[in-house]
Motif scaffolding. Sequence first.
Motif, PDB file in Angstrom:
ATOM      1  N   UNK A   1      10.155  -7.040  12.649  1.00 15.49           N
ATOM      2  CA  UNK A   1       9.861  -6.245  11.461  1.00 15.49           C
ATOM      3  C   UNK A   1      11.093  -6.078  10.585  1.00 15.49           C
ATOM      4  N   UNK A   2      12.238  -5.830  11.212  1.00 15.24           N
ATOM      5  CA  UNK A   2      13.496  -5.697  10.471  1.00 15.24           C
ATOM      6  C   UNK A   2      13.778  -6.978   9.695  1.00 15.24           C
ATOM      7  N   UNK A   3      13.649  -8.106  10.365  1.00 17.13           N
ATOM      8  CA  UNK A   3      13.910  -9.394   9.708  1.00 17.13           C
ATOM      9  C   UNK A   3      12.937  -9.632   8.550  1.00 17.13           C
ATOM     10  N   UNK A   4      11.657  -9.344   8.783  1.00 18.21           N
ATOM     11  CA  UNK A   4      10.633  -9.562   7.762  1.00 18.21           C
ATOM     12  C   UNK A   4      10.883  -8.680   6.537  1.00 18.21           C
ATOM     13  N   UNK A   5      11.198  -7.410   6.762  1.00 13.42           N
ATOM     14  CA  UNK A   5      11.431  -6.481   5.658  1.00 13.42           C
ATOM     15  C   UNK A   5      12.685  -6.874   4.880  1.00 13.42           C
ATOM     16  N   UNK A   6      13.751  -7.229   5.595  1.00  9.14           N
ATOM     17  CA  UNK A   6      14.980  -7.679   4.916  1.00  9.14           C
ATOM     18  C   UNK A   6      14.697  -8.881   4.031  1.00  9.14           C
ATOM     19  N   UNK A   7      13.944  -9.822   4.551  1.00 12.34           N
ATOM     20  CA  UNK A   7      13.620 -11.045   3.797  1.00 12.34           C
ATOM     21  C   UNK A   7      12.736 -10.708   2.590  1.00 12.34           C
ATOM     22  N   UNK A   8      11.689  -9.920   2.802  1.00  9.91           N
ATOM     23  CA  UNK A   8      10.748  -9.597   1.727  1.00  9.91           C
ATOM     24  C   UNK A   8      11.373  -8.791   0.594  1.00  9.91           C
ATOM     25  N   UNK A   9      12.318  -7.918   0.935  1.00  9.18           N
ATOM     26  CA  UNK A   9      12.926  -7.049  -0.074  1.00  9.18           C
ATOM     27  C   UNK A   9      14.322  -7.500  -0.484  1.00  9.18           C
ATOM     28  N   UNK A  10      14.767  -8.619   0.072  1.00  7.49           N
ATOM     29  CA  UNK A  10      16.105  -9.151  -0.227  1.00  7.49           C
ATOM     30  C   UNK A  10      17.186  -8.103   0.034  1.00  7.49           C
ATOM     31  N   UNK A  11      17.095  -7.473   1.197  1.00  6.69           N
ATOM     32  CA  UNK A  11      18.070  -6.459   1.585  1.00  6.69           C
ATOM     33  C   UNK A  11      19.197  -7.105   2.368  1.00  6.69           C
TER      34      UNK A  11
ATOM     35  N   UNK B   1      22.686  -6.251   4.861  1.00 14.67           N
ATOM     36  CA  UNK B   1      22.867  -5.721   6.209  1.00 14.67           C
ATOM     37  C   UNK B   1      22.857  -4.194   6.174  1.00 14.67           C
ATOM     38  N   UNK B   2      21.663  -3.632   5.910  1.00 15.25           N
ATOM     39  CA  UNK B   2      21.524  -2.167   5.894  1.00 15.25           C
ATOM     40  C   UNK B   2      20.495  -1.764   6.941  1.00 15.25           C
ATOM     41  N   UNK B   3      20.426  -0.475   7.212  1.00 12.48           N
ATOM     42  CA  UNK B   3      19.444   0.053   8.156  1.00 12.48           C
ATOM     43  C   UNK B   3      18.082   0.074   7.461  1.00 12.48           C
ATOM     44  N   UNK B   4      17.231  -0.864   7.822  1.00  2.00           N
ATOM     45  CA  UNK B   4      15.934  -1.046   7.186  1.00  2.00           C
ATOM     46  C   UNK B   4      15.045   0.173   7.374  1.00  2.00           C
ATOM     47  N   UNK B   5      15.052   0.750   8.545  1.00  3.20           N
ATOM     48  CA  UNK B   5      14.198   1.919   8.810  1.00  3.20           C
ATOM     49  C   UNK B   5      14.625   3.091   7.933  1.00  3.20           C
ATOM     50  N   UNK B   6      15.916   3.336   7.827  1.00  4.97           N
ATOM     51  CA  UNK B   6      16.393   4.431   6.982  1.00  4.97           C
ATOM     52  C   UNK B   6      16.071   4.167   5.512  1.00  4.97           C
ATOM     53  N   UNK B   7      16.189   2.928   5.086  1.00  2.00           N
ATOM     54  CA  UNK B   7      15.828   2.548   3.719  1.00  2.00           C
ATOM     55  C   UNK B   7      14.367   2.894   3.453  1.00  2.00           C
ATOM     56  N   UNK B   8      13.495   2.512   4.381  1.00  2.00           N
ATOM     57  CA  UNK B   8      12.063   2.779   4.217  1.00  2.00           C
ATOM     58  C   UNK B   8      11.767   4.273   4.249  1.00  2.00           C
ATOM     59  N   UNK B   9      12.425   5.007   5.128  1.00  2.00           N
ATOM     60  CA  UNK B   9      12.215   6.457   5.194  1.00  2.00           C
ATOM     61  C   UNK B   9      12.591   7.118   3.874  1.00  2.00           C
TER      62      UNK B   9
ATOM     63  N   UNK C   1       3.248   4.757  14.036  1.00  2.00           N
ATOM     64  CA  UNK C   1       4.312   4.945  13.044  1.00  2.00           C
ATOM     65  C   UNK C   1       5.278   3.765  12.995  1.00  2.00           C
ATOM     66  N   UNK C   2       4.769   2.582  13.299  1.00  2.00           N
ATOM     67  CA  UNK C   2       5.564   1.361  13.218  1.00  2.00           C
ATOM     68  C   UNK C   2       5.448   0.776  11.813  1.00  2.00           C
ATOM     69  N   UNK C   3       6.594   0.507  11.192  1.00  2.00           N
ATOM     70  CA  UNK C   3       6.567  -0.159   9.897  1.00  2.00           C
ATOM     71  C   UNK C   3       6.179  -1.602  10.151  1.00  2.00           C
ATOM     72  N   UNK C   4       5.070  -2.013   9.581  1.00  2.00           N
ATOM     73  CA  UNK C   4       4.553  -3.360   9.782  1.00  2.00           C
ATOM     74  C   UNK C   4       5.242  -4.329   8.829  1.00  2.00           C
ATOM     75  N   UNK C   5       5.289  -3.935   7.570  1.00  2.00           N
ATOM     76  CA  UNK C   5       5.937  -4.777   6.567  1.00  2.00           C
ATOM     77  C   UNK C   5       6.255  -3.963   5.331  1.00  2.00           C
ATOM     78  N   UNK C   6       7.019  -4.549   4.461  1.00  2.00           N
ATOM     79  CA  UNK C   6       7.305  -3.982   3.144  1.00  2.00           C
ATOM     80  C   UNK C   6       7.508  -5.165   2.218  1.00  2.00           C
ATOM     81  N   UNK C   7       7.003  -5.044   1.017  1.00  2.00           N
ATOM     82  CA  UNK C   7       7.172  -6.135   0.065  1.00  2.00           C
ATOM     83  C   UNK C   7       7.161  -5.610  -1.365  1.00  2.00           C
TER      84      UNK C   7
END
Length: 79
Positions: free
Chosen positions: A18-28, A30-38, A71-77
């Motif tokens: 999920x971390x890899x998918x979200x980073x790729x989809x949002x072009x993030x 090396x940040x904390x993906x979960x904190x970004x989403x929160x 409460x699992x983040x599935x994806x973000x785009x």
Amino acid sequence: MDKELLKNIDKIHTTKLGVERIRRNLSLGDIDVVEFCKEKILDENCNRCIKGKNWYCEVGKIIITINRYSYTIITAHRI
């Protein structure tokens, strides 16, 4: 109804994939993906709704999909 999600914000997490998918989809970087989403979910302009088994959180041009029960983040785009 979205108070349920906000009340359980500390339970939000994702998987390694999920971390890899979200980073790729949002072009993030090396940040904390979960904190970004929160932060996005807590944004006062975030529109949160339930459809079936998932929460959909739309803020700006981003949609975050979260499993309603685990409460699992599935994806973000971007939209």
